[in-house]
Design a protein around this motif. Structure first.
Motif, mmCIF file in Angstrom:
data_model
loop_
_atom_site.group_PDB
_atom_site.id
_atom_site.type_symbol
_atom_site.label_atom_id
_atom_site.label_comp_id
_atom_site.label_asym_id
_atom_site.label_seq_id
_atom_site.Cartn_x
_atom_site.Cartn_y
_atom_site.Cartn_z
ATOM 1 N N ALA A 473 0.716 -0.824 0.040
ATOM 2 C CA ALA A 473 -0.092 0.007 -0.088
ATOM 3 C C ALA A 473 0.789 1.275 -0.144
ATOM 4 O O ALA A 473 0.634 2.132 -0.600
ATOM 5 N N ARG A 474 2.086 1.112 0.644
ATOM 6 C CA ARG A 474 2.588 2.568 0.934
ATOM 7 C C ARG A 474 3.324 2.992 -0.286
ATOM 8 O O ARG A 474 3.106 4.384 -0.599
ATOM 9 N N PRO A 475 3.860 2.335 -1.131
ATOM 10 C CA PRO A 475 4.308 2.998 -2.443
ATOM 11 C C PRO A 475 3.377 3.706 -3.435
ATOM 12 O O PRO A 475 3.663 4.541 -3.722
ATOM 13 N N SER A 476 2.301 3.024 -3.297
ATOM 14 C CA SER A 476 1.253 3.610 -4.160
ATOM 15 C C SER A 476 0.749 4.927 -3.628
ATOM 16 O O SER A 476 0.557 6.073 -4.215
ATOM 17 N N LEU A 477 0.621 4.977 -2.209
ATOM 18 C CA LEU A 477 0.216 6.376 -1.536
ATOM 19 C C LEU A 477 1.453 7.249 -1.606
ATOM 20 O O LEU A 477 1.046 8.295 -1.807
ATOM 21 N N ARG A 478 2.600 6.812 -1.500
ATOM 22 C CA ARG A 478 3.557 7.791 -1.430
ATOM 23 C C ARG A 478 3.794 8.387 -3.056
ATOM 24 O O ARG A 478 3.507 9.496 -3.236
ATOM 25 N N PHE A 479 3.286 7.784 -4.022
ATOM 26 C CA PHE A 479 3.344 8.201 -5.397
ATOM 27 C C PHE A 479 2.219 9.145 -5.470
ATOM 28 O O PHE A 479 2.233 10.145 -6.159
ATOM 29 N N LEU A 480 1.034 8.859 -5.129
ATOM 30 C CA LEU A 480 -0.050 9.745 -5.117
ATOM 31 C C LEU A 480 0.134 11.112 -4.451
ATOM 32 O O LEU A 480 -0.268 12.153 -4.833
ATOM 33 N N SER A 481 0.865 10.693 -3.273
ATOM 34 C CA SER A 481 0.881 12.153 -2.392
ATOM 35 C C SER A 481 1.967 13.123 -2.993
ATOM 36 O O SER A 481 1.854 14.309 -2.761
ATOM 37 N N GLU A 482 2.694 12.598 -4.058
ATOM 38 C CA GLU A 482 3.637 13.531 -4.830
ATOM 39 C C GLU A 482 3.062 14.030 -5.986
ATOM 40 O O GLU A 482 3.259 14.996 -6.510
ATOM 41 N N ARG A 483 2.152 13.000 -6.800
ATOM 42 C CA ARG A 483 2.207 13.163 -8.088
ATOM 43 C C ARG A 483 0.645 13.290 -8.809
ATOM 44 O O ARG A 483 0.553 13.379 -9.904
ATOM 45 N N ALA A 484 -0.283 12.956 -7.735
ATOM 46 C CA ALA A 484 -1.541 12.867 -8.249
ATOM 47 C C ALA A 484 -1.904 14.028 -8.612
ATOM 48 O O ALA A 484 -1.401 15.295 -8.267
ATOM 49 N N ALA A 485 -2.843 14.424 -9.943
ATOM 50 C CA ALA A 485 -3.095 15.625 -10.410
ATOM 51 C C ALA A 485 -4.319 16.268 -9.514
ATOM 52 O O ALA A 485 -4.167 17.490 -9.516
ATOM 53 N N GLU A 486 -5.004 15.688 -8.874
ATOM 54 C CA GLU A 486 -5.847 16.397 -7.988
ATOM 55 C C GLU A 486 -5.597 16.622 -6.878
ATOM 56 O O GLU A 486 -4.828 15.656 -6.065
ATOM 57 N N PRO A 487 -5.507 18.024 -6.019
ATOM 58 C CA PRO A 487 -5.109 18.227 -4.782
ATOM 59 C C PRO A 487 -5.756 17.245 -3.960
ATOM 60 O O PRO A 487 -5.362 16.888 -2.798
ATOM 61 N N ALA A 488 -7.017 17.085 -3.882
ATOM 62 C CA ALA A 488 -7.930 16.213 -2.729
ATOM 63 C C ALA A 488 -7.341 14.710 -3.102
ATOM 64 O O ALA A 488 -7.188 14.270 -1.966
ATOM 65 N N ILE A 489 -6.900 14.248 -3.913
ATOM 66 C CA ILE A 489 -6.291 12.844 -3.818
ATOM 67 C C ILE A 489 -4.770 12.921 -3.250
ATOM 68 O O ILE A 489 -4.688 12.115 -2.583
ATOM 69 N N ARG A 490 -4.063 13.911 -3.668
ATOM 70 C CA ARG A 490 -2.588 14.082 -2.772
ATOM 71 C C ARG A 490 -2.962 14.240 -1.312
ATOM 72 O O ARG A 490 -2.387 13.707 -0.506
ATOM 73 N N ALA A 491 -4.133 15.037 -0.937
ATOM 74 C CA ALA A 491 -4.360 15.233 0.382
ATOM 75 C C ALA A 491 -4.819 13.920 1.164
ATOM 76 O O ALA A 491 -4.308 13.386 2.226
ATOM 77 N N ARG A 492 -5.590 13.051 0.538
ATOM 78 C CA ARG A 492 -6.169 11.792 0.992
ATOM 79 C C ARG A 492 -5.005 10.761 1.082
ATOM 80 O O ARG A 492 -4.828 9.940 2.048
ATOM 81 N N ALA A 493 -4.053 10.630 0.087
ATOM 82 C CA ALA A 493 -2.870 10.002 0.277
ATOM 83 C C ALA A 493 -1.856 10.087 1.204
ATOM 84 O O ALA A 493 -1.669 9.454 2.074
ATOM 85 N N LEU A 494 -1.760 11.355 1.410
ATOM 86 C CA LEU A 494 -0.990 11.879 2.715
ATOM 87 C C LEU A 494 -1.648 11.447 4.054
ATOM 88 O O LEU A 494 -0.952 10.984 4.896
ATOM 89 N N PHE A 495 -3.102 11.668 4.017
ATOM 90 C CA PHE A 495 -3.881 11.430 5.198
ATOM 91 C C PHE A 495 -3.571 9.905 5.510
ATOM 92 O O PHE A 495 -3.238 9.354 6.614
ATOM 93 N N HIS A 496 -3.691 8.940 4.681
ATOM 94 C CA HIS A 496 -3.697 7.569 4.847
ATOM 95 C C HIS A 496 -2.134 7.151 4.911
ATOM 96 O O HIS A 496 -1.613 6.093 5.963
ATOM 97 N N LEU A 497 -1.175 7.844 4.407
ATOM 98 C CA LEU A 497 0.350 7.635 5.021
ATOM 99 C C LEU A 497 0.588 7.977 6.504
ATOM 100 O O LEU A 497 1.375 7.527 7.248
ATOM 101 N N GLY A 498 -0.337 9.020 6.742
ATOM 102 C CA GLY A 498 -0.260 9.248 8.337
ATOM 103 C C GLY A 498 -0.631 8.198 9.045
ATOM 104 O O GLY A 498 -0.160 7.894 10.073
#
Length: 692
Positions: A473-498
């Motif tokens: 799970a972690r690599p996908s979340l890390r990728f999304l937290s840095e490169r997802a086009a939508e800010p909302a998805i970057r924020a959600r990825a960071l939340f779940h990384l937390g």
């Protein structure tokens, strides 16, 4: 029987196309009688042929009306001595009538002939432009409406329709100019300001959007759809109270603008078709109650008409009478049992009501089962109806049949094997059905699809989280937290990384992830709550309280955050604030034992005498123990008796508690209980019982 022939379905069905067009009907007879000059020759070879129209399924009165109009046109066409303007009038009249009954192919041919024969008559350009607009042929619509304005510069309706086309095509500057022009036209200001507000919202100017929407609502109070747009504007301004106020009264009545010519529908449509046409027109201008009445009359004329039932159901739905609407939809289904589209719509409406909580728990299952029956009937008629398979899976999930949902999704994936979202959904259902191996296999197929949408990547990662596959799970979340086009998805990825970091005990990393998520989306309530929890664990109780308060401001019904905030203020030593928050929480949630217990303990055992109120705290504690007898609650009752000086009763309660705990295995609680018992025997109350 319905009066509107829909080309795509090859049968009669009611639509909205005609509703805006009917105000332009005029009498061809009077036009013919006024022309006496010798006409110029007309190049008839250049005229478009009118497609044949099948009228065998139309109601007799409608069929007769259309046949008579077509016969009149053919009679006129047989004459070679008529001026182009007269032929244009005949074609235009026939085109208008075809539009009344949604015969758009024939209507288009007639109106194009009218435009060619009489290019200086703005009416035909307007009709043709509106037809194209409603048929989503926007470039053609714009051309015809621009010609209307060239011929009639003051035509406010043409200006508004051009503005709407520009808005849909995201030509903001052009739309701005047209709407500004319409603001000054009598009767058009409300609609123009609505459009200007939408433009302002698109460019991120929430304050200007709110001002425009508010002015439009002032001009047209019945257009309650504006409350929704106002609520969005206030949300963007951060005014949560105003947002909730507007959302509470939002509706579906649209912003209207006047058509310039008088309606003559009564003289043109007939039978059930006339009533349906009138009802549709009423809906178009926002007169929902009037539409319902007309559709009821149509049902009374022809109770077997599925179109009339469906129209009545739709209008009742617009009124907010969903139960009544569903009754009519069910009757429409009985009148047209093979209408897969209608059955699908009814099933989806039933399920949507359950999902948003409009149905009581007792009635929900019956609603879902009706939806399942409709969806199964749809799939018997159309086994490849992908959306129906997905809705069936959703219904089965609501019924707790995860295995059935997984099976329906398997059928859906056979139709669309590249649908990543469906594969993730199926994996989730397999996990819920107790098949984690199957869920992992399905997720592996998602990985094999190549490039997929960020949302599907996020959902897949979260499902891996649930499966315990944290390292996947972690690599996908890390990728999304840095490169997802939508800010909302970057924020959600960071939340779940937390969440991942917190679960593994890396609290500093988790706090950093939550803070980054909130920098992107400050409204992420769960991140604020979790951040507050971790700050509390690190001893930053004030910070924890502040984050929980922010979460409550965003979501007032978040009772866990209310409780956590109060406890954080206690631990921060700000007991007056804690007392106030607990009183607010108890008022909002009178049956929540946590607020009652924490408030009672604060009142009977706080170190600050200004906060203590032994008698009130004891009363709360006794009521709570009677409702929920537990060791913690008994301990608080004993504290209350000690606070009011009744140490004999405090000893009595505490001895019973110690005796109970000695039979269990909670050594820490037992040691504390014995310590408090000694204090009471020495006639000493307990103070600051949250020190640990």
């Amino acid at each position: 029987m319905s009066h509107f022939l829909r080309r795509a379905a090859g049968r009669w069905a009611v639509t909205m196309v005609w509703a805006i067009l009917l105000s332009f009907m005029v009498s061809v007879v009077s036009a013919v009688s006024t022309v006496s000059a010798q006409p110029p020759a007309v190049d008839r070879a250049s005229l478009r042929p009118i497609p044949a129209v099948a009228l065998d399924v139309a109601e007799p009165a409608v069929r007769q009306q259309l046949e008579q109009q077509r016969a009149e046109l053919e009679r006129i066409l047989q004459r070679n001595d008529l001026a182009a303007e007269i032929l244009a009038q005949a074609y235009g009249e026939t085109g208008q009538l075809y539009l009344v009954y949604d015969l758009t192919s024939a209507a288009e041919a007639c109106l194009m002939n009218a435009v060619m024969l009489a290019p200086s008559v703005e009416r035909w350009h307007y009709l043709l432009g509106t037809l194209y607009q409603l048929d989503n042929r926007l470039e053609l619509a714009a051309t015809s409406l621009q010609e209307t304005l060239r011929l009639a510069p003051g035509d406010g309706a043409a200006v508004m329709r051009l503005a709407e086309i520009a808005l849909r095509q995201e030509r903001a500057d052009e739309a701005q100019g047209l709407l500004a022009r319409a603001v000054g036209s009598p009767g058009f200001e409300a609609a123009a300001r609505f459009g200007l507000g939408r433009l302002a919202a698109k460019r991120g100017d929430a304050r200007a959007a709110v001002e425009q929407f508010a002015r439009a609502l002032e001009l047209q109070p019945g257009a309650d759809v504006l409350h929704y747009h106002l609520g969005q504007g206030y949300r963007d301004l951060g005014d949560e109270e105003a947002m909730r106020r507007e959302f509470a009264v939002r509706g579906e009545n649209p912003v209207r603008f006047p058509d310039p010519l008088a309606l003559e529908l009564q003289a043109r449509a007939t039978g059930v078709g006339a009533l349906l046409a009138l009802g549709r027109l009423s809906l178009t201008v926002g007169l929902v109650d009037e539409a319902v009445e007309r559709f009821r009359r149509a049902v009374a004329v022809d109770p077997e008409s599925a179109a009339a039932r469906r129209s009545l159901a739709g209008a009742l739905h617009r009124q907010g009478k969903v139960e009544d609407a569903l009754i009519e939809y069910e009757k429409a289904v009985r009148g047209a049992p093979d209408d897969a589209g209608l059955r699908y719509f009814v099933a989806k409406l039933e399920l949507d009501r359950v999902r948003v909580g409009e149905v009581t728990d007792e009635a929900a299952r019956a609603s879902i089962e009706r939806a399942v029956d409709h969806l199964r009937a749809v799939l018997e008629q159309a086994p490849d109806f992908l959306a129906a398979l997905v809705e069936l899976a959703g219904a089965q999930e609501l019924l707790g049949d995860a295995a059935g949902a997984a099976e329906s999704l398997e059928r859906a994936l056979a139709l669309d094997p590249g649908a990543a979202a469906l594969r993730v959904y199926r994996a989730r259902m397999l996990l819920a059905a107790g098949d984690p191996a199957g869920a992992r296999t399905e997720l592996g197929r998602v990985d094999g699809l190549g490039e997929i949408a960020d949302k599907d990547v996020l959902d897949s990662a979260l499902l891996r989280f649930d499966l315990g596959d944290l390292e996947k799970a972690r690599p996908s979340l890390r990728f999304l937290s840095e490169r997802a086009a939508e800010p909302a998805i970057r924020a959600r990825a960071l939340f779940h990384l937390g969440n991942l970091d917190g679960q593994e005990g890396a609290f500093d990393q988790a706090i950093g992830a939550y803070r980054k998520a909130l920098e992107i989306d400050e409204r992420l309530v769960e991140a604020r709550f979790n951040l507050g929890t971790l700050l509390g664990r690190r001893g930053d109780f004030r910070g924890a309280a502040i984050e929980n308060r922010r979460a409550i401001d965003l979501e007032p019904g978040y009772h866990q955050a209310r409780y956590a905030e109060a406890m954080a203020w206690i631990l921060a030593g700000e007991l007056a604030t804690a007392k106030k928050r607990l009183e607010e929480g108890l008022e909002a949630y009178p049956n929540h034992p946590g607020f009652a217990h924490l408030l009672a303990r604060l009142l009977v055992a706080a170190a600050d005498p200004a906060i203590r109120d032994g008698m009130t705290g004891l009363e709360i504690a006794v009521r709570l123990y009677q409702a929920v007898p537990s060791g913690d609650h008994a301990e608080t009752v004993a504290m209350g008796f000690a606070e009011i000086g009744r140490f004999d009763r405090a000893v009595e309660w505490q001895e019973l508690l110690v005796q109970t705990l000695e039979k269990g295995d909670d050594a820490a609680f037992l040691a504390r209980a014995k310590h408090y018992l000694e204090l009471y025997r020495k006639q000493q109350p307990v103070r600051s019982p949250w020190a640990d």
